[in-house]
Design a protein around this motif. Structure first.
Motif, PDB file in Angstrom:
ATOM      1  N   GLU A 139       0.842  -1.212   0.000  1.00  0.00           N
ATOM      2  CA  GLU A 139       0.000   0.000   0.000  1.00  0.00           C
ATOM      3  C   GLU A 139       0.868   1.250   0.000  1.00  0.00           C
ATOM      4  O   GLU A 139       0.657   2.182  -0.775  1.00  0.00           O
ATOM      5  CB  GLU A 139      -0.904   0.020   1.242  1.00  0.00           C
ATOM      6  CG  GLU A 139      -2.191  -0.742   1.092  1.00  0.00           C
ATOM      7  CD  GLU A 139      -3.152  -0.465   2.257  1.00  0.00           C
ATOM      8  OE1 GLU A 139      -3.104   0.643   2.841  1.00  0.00           O
ATOM      9  OE2 GLU A 139      -3.948  -1.372   2.567  1.00  0.00           O
ATOM     10  N   GLU A 174      -0.074   4.726 -15.542  1.00  0.00           N
ATOM     11  CA  GLU A 174      -0.300   5.985 -14.802  1.00  0.00           C
ATOM     12  C   GLU A 174       0.983   6.786 -14.590  1.00  0.00           C
ATOM     13  O   GLU A 174       0.939   7.979 -14.299  1.00  0.00           O
ATOM     14  CB  GLU A 174      -0.900   5.710 -13.408  1.00  0.00           C
ATOM     15  CG  GLU A 174      -2.152   4.880 -13.393  1.00  0.00           C
ATOM     16  CD  GLU A 174      -1.874   3.403 -13.142  1.00  0.00           C
ATOM     17  OE1 GLU A 174      -2.390   2.870 -12.159  1.00  0.00           O
ATOM     18  OE2 GLU A 174      -1.148   2.800 -13.949  1.00  0.00           O
ATOM     19  N   LEU A 181       3.800   0.897 -15.076  1.00  0.00           N
ATOM     20  CA  LEU A 181       2.387   1.264 -14.893  1.00  0.00           C
ATOM     21  C   LEU A 181       2.041   2.442 -15.810  1.00  0.00           C
ATOM     22  O   LEU A 181       2.747   3.454 -15.800  1.00  0.00           O
ATOM     23  CB  LEU A 181       2.118   1.657 -13.437  1.00  0.00           C
ATOM     24  CG  LEU A 181       2.261   0.545 -12.394  1.00  0.00           C
ATOM     25  CD1 LEU A 181       2.057   1.105 -10.996  1.00  0.00           C
ATOM     26  CD2 LEU A 181       1.274  -0.580 -12.663  1.00  0.00           C
ATOM     27  N   SER A 204       2.614   1.750  -3.282  1.00  0.00           N
ATOM     28  CA  SER A 204       1.675   2.267  -4.294  1.00  0.00           C
ATOM     29  C   SER A 204       1.471   3.764  -4.109  1.00  0.00           C
ATOM     30  O   SER A 204       1.577   4.549  -5.060  1.00  0.00           O
ATOM     31  CB  SER A 204       0.318   1.545  -4.194  1.00  0.00           C
ATOM     32  OG  SER A 204       0.444   0.177  -4.504  1.00  0.00           O
ATOM     33  N   VAL A 249      -0.200   6.349  -7.050  1.00  0.00           N
ATOM     34  CA  VAL A 249      -1.294   5.558  -7.636  1.00  0.00           C
ATOM     35  C   VAL A 249      -2.174   5.021  -6.507  1.00  0.00           C
ATOM     36  O   VAL A 249      -1.856   5.184  -5.333  1.00  0.00           O
ATOM     37  CB  VAL A 249      -0.758   4.401  -8.525  1.00  0.00           C
ATOM     38  CG1 VAL A 249       0.061   4.957  -9.679  1.00  0.00           C
ATOM     39  CG2 VAL A 249       0.073   3.394  -7.723  1.00  0.00           C
ATOM     40  N   GLU A 250      -3.255   4.357  -6.862  1.00  0.00           N
ATOM     41  CA  GLU A 250      -4.181   3.798  -5.864  1.00  0.00           C
ATOM     42  C   GLU A 250      -3.443   2.913  -4.866  1.00  0.00           C
ATOM     43  O   GLU A 250      -2.574   2.124  -5.267  1.00  0.00           O
ATOM     44  CB  GLU A 250      -5.257   2.958  -6.569  1.00  0.00           C
ATOM     45  CG  GLU A 250      -6.246   3.756  -7.401  1.00  0.00           C
ATOM     46  CD  GLU A 250      -7.218   4.548  -6.542  1.00  0.00           C
ATOM     47  OE1 GLU A 250      -7.613   4.037  -5.490  1.00  0.00           O
ATOM     48  OE2 GLU A 250      -7.558   5.679  -6.944  1.00  0.00           O
ATOM     49  N   GLU A 263      -4.258   0.220  -3.526  1.00  0.00           N
ATOM     50  CA  GLU A 263      -4.403  -1.213  -3.791  1.00  0.00           C
ATOM     51  C   GLU A 263      -3.704  -1.669  -5.082  1.00  0.00           C
ATOM     52  O   GLU A 263      -3.807  -2.829  -5.469  1.00  0.00           O
ATOM     53  CB  GLU A 263      -5.906  -1.569  -3.909  1.00  0.00           C
ATOM     54  CG  GLU A 263      -6.728  -1.256  -2.671  1.00  0.00           C
ATOM     55  CD  GLU A 263      -6.458  -2.217  -1.532  1.00  0.00           C
ATOM     56  OE1 GLU A 263      -6.582  -3.429  -1.740  1.00  0.00           O
ATOM     57  OE2 GLU A 263      -6.096  -1.738  -0.446  1.00  0.00           O
ATOM     58  N   ARG A 264      -3.003  -0.743  -5.759  1.00  0.00           N
ATOM     59  CA  ARG A 264      -2.513  -1.034  -7.113  1.00  0.00           C
ATOM     60  C   ARG A 264      -1.611  -2.270  -7.174  1.00  0.00           C
ATOM     61  O   ARG A 264      -1.795  -3.141  -8.016  1.00  0.00           O
ATOM     62  CB  ARG A 264      -1.769   0.196  -7.654  1.00  0.00           C
ATOM     63  CG  ARG A 264      -1.492   0.139  -9.163  1.00  0.00           C
ATOM     64  CD  ARG A 264      -2.782   0.239  -9.976  1.00  0.00           C
ATOM     65  NE  ARG A 264      -2.522   0.479 -11.385  1.00  0.00           N
ATOM     66  CZ  ARG A 264      -2.427  -0.463 -12.321  1.00  0.00           C
ATOM     67  NH1 ARG A 264      -2.584  -1.739 -11.988  1.00  0.00           N
ATOM     68  NH2 ARG A 264      -2.199  -0.155 -13.577  1.00  0.00           N
ATOM     69  N   SER A 270       7.625   0.148 -11.570  1.00  0.00           N
ATOM     70  CA  SER A 270       7.687   1.538 -11.090  1.00  0.00           C
ATOM     71  C   SER A 270       8.408   2.453 -12.076  1.00  0.00           C
ATOM     72  O   SER A 270       8.561   3.645 -11.818  1.00  0.00           O
ATOM     73  CB  SER A 270       8.402   1.593  -9.730  1.00  0.00           C
ATOM     74  OG  SER A 270       9.812   1.459  -9.906  1.00  0.00           O
ATOM     75  N   ASP A 303      -3.609  -5.388  -6.458  1.00  0.00           N
ATOM     76  CA  ASP A 303      -4.463  -5.742  -7.595  1.00  0.00           C
ATOM     77  C   ASP A 303      -3.668  -6.387  -8.729  1.00  0.00           C
ATOM     78  O   ASP A 303      -4.214  -7.161  -9.514  1.00  0.00           O
ATOM     79  CB  ASP A 303      -5.199  -4.505  -8.126  1.00  0.00           C
ATOM     80  CG  ASP A 303      -6.267  -4.008  -7.141  1.00  0.00           C
ATOM     81  OD1 ASP A 303      -6.626  -4.782  -6.228  1.00  0.00           O
ATOM     82  OD2 ASP A 303      -6.718  -2.854  -7.278  1.00  0.00           O
ATOM     83  N   LEU A 304      -2.389  -6.062  -8.824  1.00  0.00           N
ATOM     84  CA  LEU A 304      -1.531  -6.681  -9.838  1.00  0.00           C
ATOM     85  C   LEU A 304      -1.218  -8.142  -9.492  1.00  0.00           C
ATOM     86  O   LEU A 304      -0.698  -8.879 -10.315  1.00  0.00           O
ATOM     87  CB  LEU A 304      -0.217  -5.908  -9.980  1.00  0.00           C
ATOM     88  CG  LEU A 304      -0.285  -4.571 -10.722  1.00  0.00           C
ATOM     89  CD1 LEU A 304       1.022  -3.813 -10.531  1.00  0.00           C
ATOM     90  CD2 LEU A 304      -0.557  -4.776 -12.200  1.00  0.00           C
TER      91      LEU A 304
END
Length: 371
Positions: free
Chosen positions: A200, A333, A331, A203, A208-209, A211-212, A290, A215-216
């Motif tokens: 967390e 983003e 990512l 991330s 970014v979120e 949970e990113r 990253s 979630d991956l």
């Protein structure tokens, strides 16, 4: 006559020595306990590999230490952003840090170390039943050097390897050695909570979120490894574990016998054990995702003459999916015209194939997929 003369000077057959050692199933602990005063040739590393093992003169070099991060503010609405910044700084400059106030009771840490030591202290006849190389990617495996047949030289450690996830690879609980079963299961549960918190923060450090990373799928591949680095009669000729980088997120518990070193710039820095702390590092996969905001760093363990063995228990957290169709890369983003992708996309099987096709090494996959 010439043929007879050739026969009189046999050449060293490394593979024969490796095979005999492997088939003996005694591990390096068995070698150390046999009373040897010199190590077998298969463990001797090249002069180039050993050239930087010598300690620099402590009066001429600054004693650096990896960052220490206090996780007690994880749930604080006012302090959490500071924690995110600390982690981002540590992970972008060092790739390694220690954490305290991580929520795992000291009793669990001590019991986990003691249980892994108890496993390695068992008689050869008991441990050798679990010795194999076939289960490198599933179940339970006890062996010495997971890259024994792939490395140029063997290293001075034995390991108990237990897959905890995904389900298709997970060890059956009854297959985990009874001497450390309860403790391994507890360590997996506790270390997963720590990893979830760290992912967390990592991330959020990228903007970014929260949970990113989860979630991956970074909590879907879990491997627990209990290493034993026993007494070595010639620590200047070998290493406990050779210099390498990891793949995902690594959470390490170690006893108070040092030996772990981290590469920082051009120098090797000792990671001094702190009672109750965990050592955390990120691997190549996270560096790539990253887009180089976080760095994966080389580390190694020195061989030691201490009679007390170094014991470490490592939880590796990696993307669990094995599908050829799932591509990973920086990512989206994080990318912009000013900050283009530094890496091409790749699949988990491609990553694994690279890892398991050679001895432990540093960043070869990162170099392979760099654009």
């Amino acid at each position: 006559m010439a043929a007879a003369a050739d026969h009189a000077t046999p050449t060293y057959d490394r593979m024969k020595e490796v095979k005999e050692f492997d088939e003996s199933k005694i591990g390096v602990k068995g070698l150390a306990e046999s009373g040897i005063t010199s190590i077998p040739r298969m463990f001797i590393h090249s002069p180039e590999a050993l050239s930087d093992l010598k300690k620099p003169n402590s009066q001429t070099c600054t004693k650096k230490t990896i960052p220490l991060i206090d996780l007690s503010h994880f749930n604080s609405p006012t302090e959490r952003h500071q924690l995110v910044e600390q982690m981002r700084d540590a992970t972008s400059t060092w790739g390694f840090f220690q954490v305290i106030n991580h929520g795992i009771p000291k009793s669990v840490l001590d019991e986990t170390i003691n249980a892994i030591k108890a496993f390695h202290d068992q008689p050869h006849e008991v441990k050798s039943k679990l010795y194999n190389r076939e289960k490198e990617r599933q179940g339970v495996m006890y062996s010495s050097n997971n890259d024994l047949y792939r490395a140029k030289a063997a290293s001075w450690h034995d390991s108990l390897t237990i897959w905890m996830a995904p389900e298709t690879r997970r060890a059956k609980e009854e297959d985990i050695p009874e001497v450390c079963r309860k403790q391994i299961v507890a360590w997996e549960s506790h270390s997963t909570k720590v990893a979830e918190a760290l992912l967390e923060l990592l991330s959020e450090g990228l903007g970014v979120e929260a949970e990113r990373f989860k979630d991956l799928g970074f909590l879907e591949g879990k491997l627990v490894v209990g290493h034993c680095y026993p007494y070595c009669p010639q620590p200047d000729l070998t290493v406990g574990i050779t210099s390498h980088t990891d793949s995902g997120l690594t959470v390490l518990l170690q006893n108070q016998v040092g030996g772990l070193q981290v590469k920082h710039g051009d120098e090797w820095v000792d990671v001094e054990p702190i009672p109750g702390a965990l050592t955390v590092n990120i691997g190549d996969f996270i560096q790539i995702i990253s887009n180089d905001n976080y760095v994966s760093v080389e580390h190694r363990v020195l061989a030691k003459t201490s009679k007390e063995p170094r014991i470490s228990v490592v939880a590796f957290f990696n993307v669990g999916t094995q599908a050829d169709s799932d591509y990973f890369g920086p990512l989206p983003e994080l990318l912009s015209p000013d900050k283009p992708a530094l890496y091409r996309k790749f699949t988990v099987p491609e990553f694994n194939e690279s890892f398991f096709s050679k001895g432990l090494d540093s960043k070869s996959f990162i170099q392979k997929v760099r654009l």
